[in-house]
Design a protein around this motif. Structure first.
Motif, PDB file in Angstrom:
ATOM      1  N   HIS A   8     115.371-100.440 -26.290  1.00  0.00           N
ATOM      2  CA  HIS A   8     114.267-101.379 -26.526  1.00  0.00           C
ATOM      3  C   HIS A   8     114.467-102.616 -25.655  1.00  0.00           C
ATOM      4  CE1 HIS A   8     112.844 -98.928 -29.867  1.00  0.00           C
ATOM      5  NE2 HIS A   8     114.090 -98.864 -30.302  1.00  0.00           N
ATOM      6  N   ASP A  10     112.438-104.282 -24.123  1.00  0.00           N
ATOM      7  CA  ASP A  10     111.391-105.290 -24.252  1.00  0.00           C
ATOM      8  C   ASP A  10     111.644-106.255 -25.402  1.00  0.00           C
ATOM      9  OD1 ASP A  10     110.960-103.006 -25.932  1.00  0.00           O
ATOM     10  OD2 ASP A  10     108.949-103.765 -26.383  1.00  0.00           O
ATOM     11  N   ALA A  15     115.238-108.575 -23.099  1.00  0.00           N
ATOM     12  CA  ALA A  15     114.322-108.909 -22.011  1.00  0.00           C
ATOM     13  C   ALA A  15     114.734-110.176 -21.284  1.00  0.00           C
ATOM     14  CB  ALA A  15     112.902-109.049 -22.554  1.00  0.00           C
ATOM     15  N   VAL A  35     112.322 -96.947 -22.283  1.00  0.00           N
ATOM     16  CA  VAL A  35     112.059 -98.095 -23.159  1.00  0.00           C
ATOM     17  C   VAL A  35     110.990 -97.666 -24.157  1.00  0.00           C
ATOM     18  CG1 VAL A  35     111.472-100.536 -23.266  1.00  0.00           C
ATOM     19  CG2 VAL A  35     112.617 -99.619 -21.233  1.00  0.00           C
ATOM     20  N   SER A  37     108.466 -97.621 -27.404  1.00  0.00           N
ATOM     21  CA  SER A  37     107.480 -98.450 -28.095  1.00  0.00           C
ATOM     22  C   SER A  37     107.674 -98.408 -29.609  1.00  0.00           C
ATOM     23  CB  SER A  37     106.073 -97.941 -27.757  1.00  0.00           C
ATOM     24  OG  SER A  37     105.091 -98.553 -28.536  1.00  0.00           O
ATOM     25  N   GLN A  42     102.742-105.148 -29.042  1.00  0.00           N
ATOM     26  CA  GLN A  42     103.781-105.450 -28.057  1.00  0.00           C
ATOM     27  C   GLN A  42     103.773-104.498 -26.865  1.00  0.00           C
ATOM     28  OE1 GLN A  42     107.432-105.360 -30.309  1.00  0.00           O
ATOM     29  NE2 GLN A  42     107.121-107.411 -31.141  1.00  0.00           N
ATOM     30  N   TRP A  43     102.974-103.448 -26.930  1.00  0.00           N
ATOM     31  CA  TRP A  43     103.017-102.410 -25.906  1.00  0.00           C
ATOM     32  C   TRP A  43     102.633-102.912 -24.515  1.00  0.00           C
ATOM     33  CZ3 TRP A  43      99.322 -99.597 -22.998  1.00  0.00           C
ATOM     34  CH2 TRP A  43      99.822 -98.446 -22.370  1.00  0.00           C
ATOM     35  N   GLY A  45     103.230-105.731 -23.160  1.00  0.00           N
ATOM     36  CA  GLY A  45     104.406-106.404 -22.630  1.00  0.00           C
ATOM     37  C   GLY A  45     105.482-105.426 -22.203  1.00  0.00           C
ATOM     38  N   LEU A  46     105.621-104.331 -22.952  1.00  0.00           N
ATOM     39  CA  LEU A  46     106.588-103.291 -22.595  1.00  0.00           C
ATOM     40  C   LEU A  46     106.226-102.683 -21.237  1.00  0.00           C
ATOM     41  CD1 LEU A  46     107.771-100.469 -25.033  1.00  0.00           C
ATOM     42  CD2 LEU A  46     107.365-100.052 -22.633  1.00  0.00           C
ATOM     43  N   GLU A  48     104.436-104.050 -18.896  1.00  0.00           N
ATOM     44  CA  GLU A  48     104.651-105.069 -17.861  1.00  0.00           C
ATOM     45  C   GLU A  48     106.126-105.159 -17.483  1.00  0.00           C
ATOM     46  OE1 GLU A  48     103.805-109.867 -17.159  1.00  0.00           O
ATOM     47  OE2 GLU A  48     103.186-108.879 -19.013  1.00  0.00           O
ATOM     48  N   LEU A  49     107.008-104.981 -18.471  1.00  0.00           N
ATOM     49  CA  LEU A  49     108.446-105.069 -18.200  1.00  0.00           C
ATOM     50  C   LEU A  49     108.923-103.910 -17.337  1.00  0.00           C
ATOM     51  CD1 LEU A  49     111.283-106.155 -20.487  1.00  0.00           C
ATOM     52  CD2 LEU A  49     111.408-103.849 -19.553  1.00  0.00           C
ATOM     53  N   ALA A  58     108.530 -95.680 -20.102  1.00  0.00           N
ATOM     54  CA  ALA A  58     108.037 -96.159 -21.394  1.00  0.00           C
ATOM     55  C   ALA A  58     107.480 -95.026 -22.232  1.00  0.00           C
ATOM     56  CB  ALA A  58     106.944 -97.212 -21.173  1.00  0.00           C
TER      57      ALA A  58
END
Length: 256
Positions: A8, A10, A15, A35, A37, A42-43, A45-46, A48-49, A58
């Motif tokens: 995780h 994110d 992060a 990574v 979910s 919050q997905w 942002g995940l 984007e990371l 992801a």
């Protein structure tokens, strides 16, 4: 080479240290990390990371512990699963450890994920805790065997593992296998077919020995592999090779 099949990155505590973590992964020859979910708000942002990093991927899904959150739909999950970096549906499943009945909402959410998995063609990441009987029953009822996936951070019995493997699922072991009191799980680690084995950190949780109680991250997945190798009396390179091959076989949207 190693891979972390479940983390995780994110989460804020990881992060904010991502450059250092990526550097440690490279030092420890951890080539890829998935990574995972846990909820839909919050997905983005995940995604984007992971987007700038060719070795980070992801999933999309809603964890069974998240009671008051946006509920997924089959079509919604399938649409999000079209994102280039999404390689799995989940994590999903059942968790009766922290929550008490009525939990029909949790079981229905699990069914939604299985249906999205079948529709999208992406494998499932399943979490089960204190709920193995219902987890296996719903997997059978919804045809989870038609797509397969992984039972992540596995702590259940050999019988549950065998039932899951019979439905085309892999078994993923985390840092728990390194804990002194995890004798049953250590025994299971010696019995699992190597062609069904994955390794993970579930970081930021469950740091393996010798880091237990400290921060966890994907670079530490090597200690999971080392413990499994020690238990089986084989070279750690064999555990690394098999678990890495299995990772790319299961999450076949990832280019090796």
């Amino acid at each position: 080479m190693y891979v972390d099949s479940h983390c995780h990155l994110d989460f804020p505590e990881l992060a904010q240290n991502l450059p250092d973590i990526l550097a440690r992964m490279e030092q420890n020859r951890v080539s890829h990390a998935l990574v995972v979910s846990v909820n839909l708000p919050q997905w983005p942002g995940l995604i984007e990371l992971v987007a700038p990093h060719p070795h980070l991927y992801a999933s999309v899904g809603v964890h069974p512990d998240y009671e008051d959150t946006q509920e997924p739909t089959v079509d919604g999950l399938v649409e999000m699963a079209r994102a280039p970096k999404v390689v799995a549906i989940g994590e999903t499943g059942l968790d009766y450890f922290r929550l008490s009945e009525p939990l029909e909402w949790q079981r229905e959410r699990f069914r939604t994920h299985i249906r999205a998995s079948r529709k999208s063609g992406l494998p499932l990441i399943i979490h089960t805790r204190s709920a193995s009987e219902d987890t296996l029953r719903i997997m059978r009822e919804e045809g989870a065997d038609e797509i397969g996936g992984v039972m992540h951070c596995f702590t259940e019995s050999w019988e549950v593992a065998k039932a899951a493997m019979d439905m085309n699922f892999y078994i993923s072991l985390s840092g728990i296998v390194t804990f002194k009191k995890a004798a049953d799980l250590q025994d299971l680690a010696t019995r699992l077919p190597l062609d069904r084995l994955l390794i993970e950190t579930d970081s930021p949780y469950l740091a393996p020995v010798p880091y237990r109680g400290k921060a966890n991250d994907p670079s530490k997945v090597i200690h999971v592999a080392e413990k499994i190798a020690d238990l089986r009396g084989i070279a750690v390179a064999e555990v690394a090779r098999c678990s890495t091959d299995n990772f790319f076989n299961l999450f076949n949207k990832i280019e090796r």
